[in-house]
Write a protein that holds these residues in place. Structure first.
Motif, PDB file in Angstrom:
ATOM      1  N   ASN A 131       0.845  -1.188   0.000  1.00  0.00           N
ATOM      2  CA  ASN A 131       0.000   0.000   0.000  1.00  0.00           C
ATOM      3  C   ASN A 131       0.879   1.235   0.000  1.00  0.00           C
ATOM      4  OD1 ASN A 131      -2.574  -1.244   0.160  1.00  0.00           O
ATOM      5  ND2 ASN A 131      -3.247   0.317   1.588  1.00  0.00           N
ATOM      6  N   TYR A 132       0.477   2.247  -0.733  1.00  0.00           N
ATOM      7  CA  TYR A 132       1.229   3.496  -0.866  1.00  0.00           C
ATOM      8  C   TYR A 132       0.426   4.630  -0.239  1.00  0.00           C
ATOM      9  CZ  TYR A 132       3.842   0.949  -4.494  1.00  0.00           C
ATOM     10  OH  TYR A 132       4.596   0.034  -5.173  1.00  0.00           O
ATOM     11  N   VAL A 133       1.033   5.342   0.700  1.00  0.00           N
ATOM     12  CA  VAL A 133       0.354   6.491   1.292  1.00  0.00           C
ATOM     13  C   VAL A 133       0.448   7.658   0.314  1.00  0.00           C
ATOM     14  CG1 VAL A 133       0.193   8.085   3.221  1.00  0.00           C
ATOM     15  CG2 VAL A 133       0.903   5.713   3.625  1.00  0.00           C
ATOM     16  N   HIS A 134      -0.692   8.128  -0.148  1.00  0.00           N
ATOM     17  CA  HIS A 134      -0.774   9.291  -1.024  1.00  0.00           C
ATOM     18  C   HIS A 134      -1.117  10.514  -0.171  1.00  0.00           C
ATOM     19  CE1 HIS A 134      -1.587   5.879  -3.669  1.00  0.00           C
ATOM     20  NE2 HIS A 134      -1.628   6.631  -4.752  1.00  0.00           N
ATOM     21  N   CYS A 135      -0.299  11.534  -0.222  1.00  0.00           N
ATOM     22  CA  CYS A 135      -0.684  12.827   0.349  1.00  0.00           C
ATOM     23  C   CYS A 135      -0.969  13.738  -0.832  1.00  0.00           C
ATOM     24  CB  CYS A 135       0.416  13.401   1.232  1.00  0.00           C
ATOM     25  SG  CYS A 135      -0.058  14.956   2.026  1.00  0.00           S
ATOM     26  N   VAL A 136      -2.245  13.996  -1.068  1.00  0.00           N
ATOM     27  CA  VAL A 136      -2.721  14.606  -2.303  1.00  0.00           C
ATOM     28  C   VAL A 136      -3.132  16.055  -2.055  1.00  0.00           C
ATOM     29  CG1 VAL A 136      -4.333  14.344  -4.229  1.00  0.00           C
ATOM     30  CG2 VAL A 136      -3.658  12.337  -2.902  1.00  0.00           C
ATOM     31  N   VAL A 137      -2.630  16.953  -2.881  1.00  0.00           N
ATOM     32  CA  VAL A 137      -3.063  18.354  -2.847  1.00  0.00           C
ATOM     33  C   VAL A 137      -3.386  18.780  -4.276  1.00  0.00           C
ATOM     34  CG1 VAL A 137      -1.669  18.890  -0.813  1.00  0.00           C
ATOM     35  CG2 VAL A 137      -0.707  19.275  -3.093  1.00  0.00           C
ATOM     36  N   ARG A 138      -4.139  19.856  -4.407  1.00  0.00           N
ATOM     37  CA  ARG A 138      -4.406  20.398  -5.734  1.00  0.00           C
ATOM     38  C   ARG A 138      -3.158  21.092  -6.266  1.00  0.00           C
ATOM     39  NH1 ARG A 138     -10.243  21.961  -7.033  1.00  0.00           N
ATOM     40  NH2 ARG A 138      -9.185  23.423  -8.387  1.00  0.00           N
ATOM     41  N   LYS A 139      -2.937  20.978  -7.560  1.00  0.00           N
ATOM     42  CA  LYS A 139      -1.770  21.602  -8.175  1.00  0.00           C
ATOM     43  C   LYS A 139      -1.787  23.112  -7.997  1.00  0.00           C
ATOM     44  CE  LYS A 139      -0.457  19.707 -11.961  1.00  0.00           C
ATOM     45  NZ  LYS A 139      -0.360  19.254 -13.372  1.00  0.00           N
ATOM     46  N   ASP A 140      -2.985  23.708  -7.969  1.00  0.00           N
ATOM     47  CA  ASP A 140      -3.092  25.156  -7.848  1.00  0.00           C
ATOM     48  C   ASP A 140      -3.094  25.648  -6.395  1.00  0.00           C
ATOM     49  OD1 ASP A 140      -5.611  24.418  -6.948  1.00  0.00           O
ATOM     50  OD2 ASP A 140      -6.704  25.278  -8.641  1.00  0.00           O
ATOM     51  N   SER A 141      -2.849  24.720  -5.428  1.00  0.00           N
ATOM     52  CA  SER A 141      -2.880  25.105  -4.008  1.00  0.00           C
ATOM     53  C   SER A 141      -1.607  25.811  -3.566  1.00  0.00           C
ATOM     54  CB  SER A 141      -3.073  23.865  -3.133  1.00  0.00           C
ATOM     55  OG  SER A 141      -1.907  23.043  -3.181  1.00  0.00           O
ATOM     56  N   GLY A 142      -0.501  25.594  -4.288  1.00  0.00           N
ATOM     57  CA  GLY A 142       0.784  26.145  -3.870  1.00  0.00           C
ATOM     58  C   GLY A 142       1.489  25.323  -2.810  1.00  0.00           C
ATOM     59  N   ILE A 143       0.858  24.277  -2.290  1.00  0.00           N
ATOM     60  CA  ILE A 143       1.470  23.418  -1.266  1.00  0.00           C
ATOM     61  C   ILE A 143       2.392  22.417  -1.968  1.00  0.00           C
ATOM     62  CG2 ILE A 143       1.038  21.734   0.564  1.00  0.00           C
ATOM     63  CD1 ILE A 143      -1.790  22.953   0.833  1.00  0.00           C
ATOM     64  N   ARG A 144       3.665  22.402  -1.561  1.00  0.00           N
ATOM     65  CA  ARG A 144       4.621  21.523  -2.210  1.00  0.00           C
ATOM     66  C   ARG A 144       5.423  20.677  -1.225  1.00  0.00           C
ATOM     67  NH1 ARG A 144       1.548  22.496  -5.447  1.00  0.00           N
ATOM     68  NH2 ARG A 144       1.818  23.325  -7.562  1.00  0.00           N
ATOM     69  N   ASP A 145       5.228  20.897   0.076  1.00  0.00           N
ATOM     70  CA  ASP A 145       5.913  20.070   1.069  1.00  0.00           C
ATOM     71  C   ASP A 145       5.059  19.992   2.324  1.00  0.00           C
ATOM     72  OD1 ASP A 145       6.362  22.467   2.538  1.00  0.00           O
ATOM     73  OD2 ASP A 145       8.279  22.783   1.527  1.00  0.00           O
ATOM     74  N   ALA A 231      -9.616  15.538 -13.635  1.00  0.00           N
ATOM     75  CA  ALA A 231     -10.625  16.596 -13.537  1.00  0.00           C
ATOM     76  C   ALA A 231     -10.077  17.885 -12.947  1.00  0.00           C
ATOM     77  CB  ALA A 231     -11.800  16.106 -12.689  1.00  0.00           C
ATOM     78  N   ALA A 232      -9.183  17.775 -11.952  1.00  0.00           N
ATOM     79  CA  ALA A 232      -8.785  18.970 -11.199  1.00  0.00           C
ATOM     80  C   ALA A 232      -7.304  19.269 -11.228  1.00  0.00           C
ATOM     81  CB  ALA A 232      -9.246  18.825  -9.736  1.00  0.00           C
ATOM     82  N   GLY A 233      -6.438  18.296 -11.513  1.00  0.00           N
ATOM     83  CA  GLY A 233      -4.997  18.506 -11.482  1.00  0.00           C
ATOM     84  C   GLY A 233      -4.462  18.399 -10.063  1.00  0.00           C
ATOM     85  N   LEU A 234      -3.737  17.323  -9.764  1.00  0.00           N
ATOM     86  CA  LEU A 234      -3.280  17.048  -8.414  1.00  0.00           C
ATOM     87  C   LEU A 234      -1.761  16.945  -8.353  1.00  0.00           C
ATOM     88  CD1 LEU A 234      -5.874  14.258  -7.486  1.00  0.00           C
ATOM     89  CD2 LEU A 234      -6.045  16.723  -7.033  1.00  0.00           C
ATOM     90  N   VAL A 235      -1.243  17.027  -7.126  1.00  0.00           N
ATOM     91  CA  VAL A 235       0.176  16.843  -6.840  1.00  0.00           C
ATOM     92  C   VAL A 235       0.278  15.972  -5.597  1.00  0.00           C
ATOM     93  CG1 VAL A 235       2.315  18.000  -6.112  1.00  0.00           C
ATOM     94  CG2 VAL A 235       0.876  19.056  -7.848  1.00  0.00           C
ATOM     95  N   PHE A 236       1.331  15.131  -5.516  1.00  0.00           N
ATOM     96  CA  PHE A 236       1.581  14.319  -4.332  1.00  0.00           C
ATOM     97  C   PHE A 236       2.785  14.884  -3.581  1.00  0.00           C
ATOM     98  CE2 PHE A 236       0.082  10.552  -7.109  1.00  0.00           C
ATOM     99  CZ  PHE A 236      -1.244  10.880  -6.875  1.00  0.00           C
ATOM    100  N   LEU A 237       2.711  14.871  -2.243  1.00  0.00           N
ATOM    101  CA  LEU A 237       3.833  15.324  -1.418  1.00  0.00           C
ATOM    102  C   LEU A 237       4.725  14.140  -1.053  1.00  0.00           C
ATOM    103  CD1 LEU A 237       2.134  17.839   1.051  1.00  0.00           C
ATOM    104  CD2 LEU A 237       2.918  18.198  -1.309  1.00  0.00           C
ATOM    105  N   ASP A 238       6.035  14.378  -1.027  1.00  0.00           N
ATOM    106  CA  ASP A 238       7.021  13.378  -0.644  1.00  0.00           C
ATOM    107  C   ASP A 238       6.954  13.180   0.876  1.00  0.00           C
ATOM    108  OD1 ASP A 238       9.352  11.961   0.052  1.00  0.00           O
ATOM    109  OD2 ASP A 238      10.524  12.866  -1.550  1.00  0.00           O
ATOM    110  N   LEU A 239       6.664  11.958   1.312  1.00  0.00           N
ATOM    111  CA  LEU A 239       6.544  11.644   2.735  1.00  0.00           C
ATOM    112  C   LEU A 239       7.718  10.827   3.261  1.00  0.00           C
ATOM    113  CD1 LEU A 239       2.783  10.530   2.808  1.00  0.00           C
ATOM    114  CD2 LEU A 239       3.703  12.812   3.266  1.00  0.00           C
ATOM    115  N   SER A 240       8.676  10.511   2.406  1.00  0.00           N
ATOM    116  CA  SER A 240       9.688   9.519   2.770  1.00  0.00           C
ATOM    117  C   SER A 240      10.595   9.960   3.914  1.00  0.00           C
ATOM    118  CB  SER A 240      10.533   9.152   1.552  1.00  0.00           C
ATOM    119  OG  SER A 240      11.195  10.289   1.018  1.00  0.00           O
ATOM    120  N   ALA A 241      10.764  11.270   4.121  1.00  0.00           N
ATOM    121  CA  ALA A 241      11.621  11.740   5.218  1.00  0.00           C
ATOM    122  C   ALA A 241      11.049  11.396   6.586  1.00  0.00           C
ATOM    123  CB  ALA A 241      11.818  13.253   5.107  1.00  0.00           C
ATOM    124  N   LEU A 242       9.775  11.042   6.647  1.00  0.00           N
ATOM    125  CA  LEU A 242       9.131  10.731   7.920  1.00  0.00           C
ATOM    126  C   LEU A 242       9.381   9.299   8.372  1.00  0.00           C
ATOM    127  CD1 LEU A 242       5.618  12.316   7.230  1.00  0.00           C
ATOM    128  CD2 LEU A 242       7.635  13.415   8.234  1.00  0.00           C
TER     129      LEU A 242
END
Length: 341
Positions: A131-145, A231-242
């Protein structure tokens, strides 16, 4: 080298995992026993497989497994159950509403550690996929980490899901606090407001802007996320440092895995947290049914992997037995010895 070690070293995971949706067999009555009385040839009349939410890997895998169990005569009838996820599935297994259940290794370990009856009542048939943990944000949110989640509202999984167990551990490892919606204002702006929303409700909230991020633990690709991305354009955050922090605090259930580029249209490769998914049964399930199910996992693995899957699966004897410390059902252990020596 196992499939997991290949994925953790940065190579593209093989085009394999477990799932597909379907199987419309209904439940008779409000409560189904785990396995009905056996037929004259000692085959169960009916079995159930506790899965997960529509659009997610658990339900797809459970559906494929149920179909295969029925096709190959392990049971006369097999049905996949729509559920809330890992914790819900463990409960259904213990109460006899499910014959088999899929669950995250950390959720199974937590359940057994907290409930002495679970330790006596649950056994593993095998480790089936990653299983892969997806941390999903919208591409237009500006959240990148992960720091960008501070002060935001985040969907952390439906109650009863494995995601709802894993996500708070990751938020804590990131050094962020958490508070439920409506709680008193936090003393620090490093707090995340959390909502217990599952995959489909969480994606709807992400699209309409009522949450800023969604955590989801599932296979790659997860169909509902793929649809929302188009439909909306998404981005995933890198969680591996945790991973070092969460392993240190909660145990060795968390691995560094890669969501490959192209898994979701237009989204680049990203490292994240992986958790092994286990196929479980009650420890009192009859040995013949367990043995035939193990033989199906190994001998008909191709029926349990959808063509679209890019994730890592473990459907071979040497990897199925690696069940994160949860004991195999004795009949499963015997079956693997026969198959693999």
């Amino acid at each position: 080298m196992t499939a997991l070690s290949r994925s953790s070293s940065g190579g593209r995971p093989p085009r394999r995992t477990a799932l597909k949706a379907g199987l419309a067999a209904g439940l008779a009555g409000l409560f189904l026993p785990a396995a009905s009385a056996c037929t004259p040839d000692n085959r169960p009349g009916a079995v159930t497989v506790a899965g997960g939410e529509p659009g997610g890997f658990y339900l797809e895998f459970a559906t494929l497994l149920a179909s295969s169990l029925q096709r190959h005569g392990v049971a006369d009838q097999a049905t996949a159950l729509t559920t809330g996820g890992s914790l819900d599935n463990l409960g259904q297994l213990l109460t006899g509403q499910a014959t088999f259940a899929v669950a995250l290794a950390d959720a199974a370990a937590q359940k057994i550690g907290a409930d002495s009856t679970a330790n006596a009542g649950i056994a593993a048939l095998g480790r089936v996929y990653e299983n892969y943990v997806h941390c999903v944000v919208r591409k237009d949110s500006g959240i990148r980490d992960l720091d960008g989640l501070a002060g935001r509202t985040v969907a952390v999984g439906e109650p009863g899901s494995g995601t709802s167990l894993t996500t708070p551990r990751l938020i804590e490892a990131a050094g962020l606090g958490s508070a439920a919606v409506g709680a008193a204002p936090a003393a620090t702006d490093q707090t995340v407001t959390v909502l217990n929303l599952g995959l489909n409700a969480g994606l709807a909230a992400l699209r309409d802007g009522s949450v800023d991020a969604l955590f989801w633990s599932g296979g790659v690709p997860t169909a509902a996320i793929a649809d929302s991305n188009r439909a909306a354009g998404l981005v995933f955050l890198d969680l591996s440092a945790l991973i070092p922090s969460v392993r240190s605090r909660y145990g060795p259930y968390y691995d560094r895995v890669l969501i490959p580029a192209g898994s979701y249209e237009g989204i680049p490769a990203v490292w994240t947290v992986g958790v092994a998914n286990l196929l479980l049964c009650r420890s009192d399930l009859d040995g013949r049914t367990v043995k035939r199910t193990v033989e199906l996992l190994v001998g008909h693995a191709d029926e349990l992997i959808p063509r679209s899957s890019l994730g890592v699966q473990f459907l071979s004897p040497e990897s199925l037995i690696n069940t994160a410390g949860l004991p195999l059902h004795p009949a499963a252990a015997a079956a693997y010895r026969e198959l693999h020596g």
